[in-house]
Design an enzyme around this catalytic site. Structure first.
Site, PDB file in Angstrom:
ATOM      1  N   ARG A  93       3.934  -5.758  -3.211  1.00 50.29           N
ATOM      2  CA  ARG A  93       5.147  -5.240  -3.759  1.00 50.29           C
ATOM      3  C   ARG A  93       4.710  -6.363  -5.568  1.00 50.29           C
ATOM      4  NH1 ARG A  93       6.597  -4.657   1.166  1.00 50.29           N
ATOM      5  NH2 ARG A  93       7.250  -2.556   1.942  1.00 50.29           N
ATOM      6  N   LYS A 134       8.527  -7.014   3.508  1.00 54.63           N
ATOM      7  CA  LYS A 134      10.101  -6.979   3.706  1.00 54.63           C
ATOM      8  C   LYS A 134      10.714  -7.226   4.856  1.00 54.63           C
ATOM      9  CE  LYS A 134      11.514  -3.417   0.255  1.00 54.63           C
ATOM     10  NZ  LYS A 134      11.960  -2.175  -0.046  1.00 54.63           N
ATOM     11  N   HIS A 186       5.033  -1.888 -10.172  1.00 57.22           N
ATOM     12  CA  HIS A 186       5.028  -0.836  -9.408  1.00 57.22           C
ATOM     13  C   HIS A 186       4.275   0.139  -9.368  1.00 57.22           C
ATOM     14  CE1 HIS A 186       7.528   0.163  -5.649  1.00 57.22           C
ATOM     15  NE2 HIS A 186       8.288   1.659  -6.217  1.00 57.22           N
ATOM     16  N   ARG A 224       1.283  -0.620  -8.145  1.00 57.41           N
ATOM     17  CA  ARG A 224       0.636  -0.356  -6.536  1.00 57.41           C
ATOM     18  C   ARG A 224       0.240   1.279  -6.135  1.00 57.41           C
ATOM     19  NH1 ARG A 224       3.523  -2.473  -1.868  1.00 57.41           N
ATOM     20  NH2 ARG A 224       4.928  -1.142  -1.260  1.00 57.41           N
ATOM     21  N   HIS A 284       4.704   0.050   4.253  1.00 56.38           N
ATOM     22  CA  HIS A 284       6.070   0.466   5.318  1.00 56.38           C
ATOM     23  C   HIS A 284       5.663   0.611   6.452  1.00 56.38           C
ATOM     24  CE1 HIS A 284       5.069   2.872   1.030  1.00 56.38           C
ATOM     25  NE2 HIS A 284       5.794   2.177   0.870  1.00 56.38           N
TER      26      HIS A 284
END
Length: 308
Positions: A154, A178, A250, A253, A276
């Site tokens: 990211r 994240k 993005h 990515r 993810h």
């Protein structure tokens, strides 16, 4: 009170109590009048079956799922108003499901376009005609794009990489993403070479050398702002003959993930590399797998037609 009068009363309420704009009111009017025409003008007395038939009709007319959902939303608001005013004892839209919106495919780049972008960054990084500050910026940008395409990070993860990633100079490194979760990501040899060149130059610049960040900057965070990288990436794309509107960090990515899948990677492996937490997020790339499977069958199945 007939349906046109009740529509007017509803629009007056939306204007006076909700402060709806003229555009919003016009949109509600068009949607409600369209529905009223379908149920022969008696919209205020419509039954659930009437509303369902109307939704089926607009779907058959080719309205996109987003437009269908907007029209149903207008109807929900209208019948909610009638119920609140005591003009109806029920809401005929209460049992209806909103139309499912198709999940849009992520923007990506072809392998050829990505190659052109990386080649341009590499050429600029060794351009001896550049001044000191421009050369430093070119080395940094080359390292950024090579690392991004090699890892699929990211953009927030990329610009905040610690200097230790370059100092270790290893084929893999841990990144904290994240939810404060760590994952292992790979570094290609080209990315490692670009990072070494950037690191060798940055340590010669006193304000940068002491920073704990791989890509330091005079910003509140101490590292390169993501917006600056995005702007520089668009400039690089334009110089490589790629429409700048087509590219962003993005998008690069997404190119990382798409190109891996096109070349045989497993969806679960790509999920882990992208960070993810749920495989359903990665499933936006299933179209890539479907294309690969079709190509596999066409190329290798004994009954495939190889004459064309």
């Amino acid at each position: 009170m007939n349906s046109p009068a009740r529509i007017e009363a509803f629009l007056e309420m939306m204007s006076a109590e909700r402060g709806a704009s003229d555009n919003t009111l016009s949109s509600y009017r068009r949607d409600l009048e369209d529905a009223a025409e379908h149920v022969r003008g008696n919209l205020a007395a419509a039954a659930p079956a009437d509303i369902r038939a109307y939704l089926n009709d607009i779907a058959a007319r080719g309205f996109a799922a987003t437009s269908q959902a907007r029209k149903l939303s207008a109807l929900r608001q209208f019948f909610k108003f009638l119920y609140a005013e005591g003009l109806r004892s029920d809401d005929p839209t209460g049992t209806l499901d909103s139309p499912r919106k198709e999940r849009s495919l992520p923007k990506t780049m072809s392998e050829a376009e990505t190659g052109r972008l990386l080649d341009r960054a590499a050429i600029e990084a060794v351009d001896t005609a550049l001044g000191d500050s421009a050369h430093l910026a070119a080395l940094r940008l080359h390292a950024l794009v090579e690392v991004l395409y090699a890892t699929g990070l990211r953009v927030s993860e990329l610009v905040s990489l610690p200097l230790t990633v370059a100092l270790r100079d290893e084929r893999f490194f841990l990144v904290r993403g994240k939810g404060n979760k760590e994952r292992m990501v790979p570094l290609s040899e080209k990315a490692r070479i670009a990072m070494r060149a950037w690191q060798a130059e940055r340590k010669r610049v006193p304000p940068l050398a002491a920073s704990p960040w791989l890509f330091p900057a005079l910003s509140e965070s101490g590292h390169l702002p993501r917006q600056v990288f995005a702007r520089e990436l668009k400039g690089l794309a334009a110089r490589a003959g790629i429409a700048s509107a087509k590219i962003s960090p993005h998008v690069l990515r997404h190119a990382f993930a798409s190109h891996l899948l096109q070349n045989g990677a497993d969806l679960r492996a790509v999920q882990q590399l992208l960070g993810h937490s749920d495989i359903s997020t990665t499933q936006i790339y299933t179209h890539v797998l479907e294309e690969r499977l079709v190509r596999l069958v066409n190329d290798h199945h004994p009954l495939a037609d190889h004459t064309s």
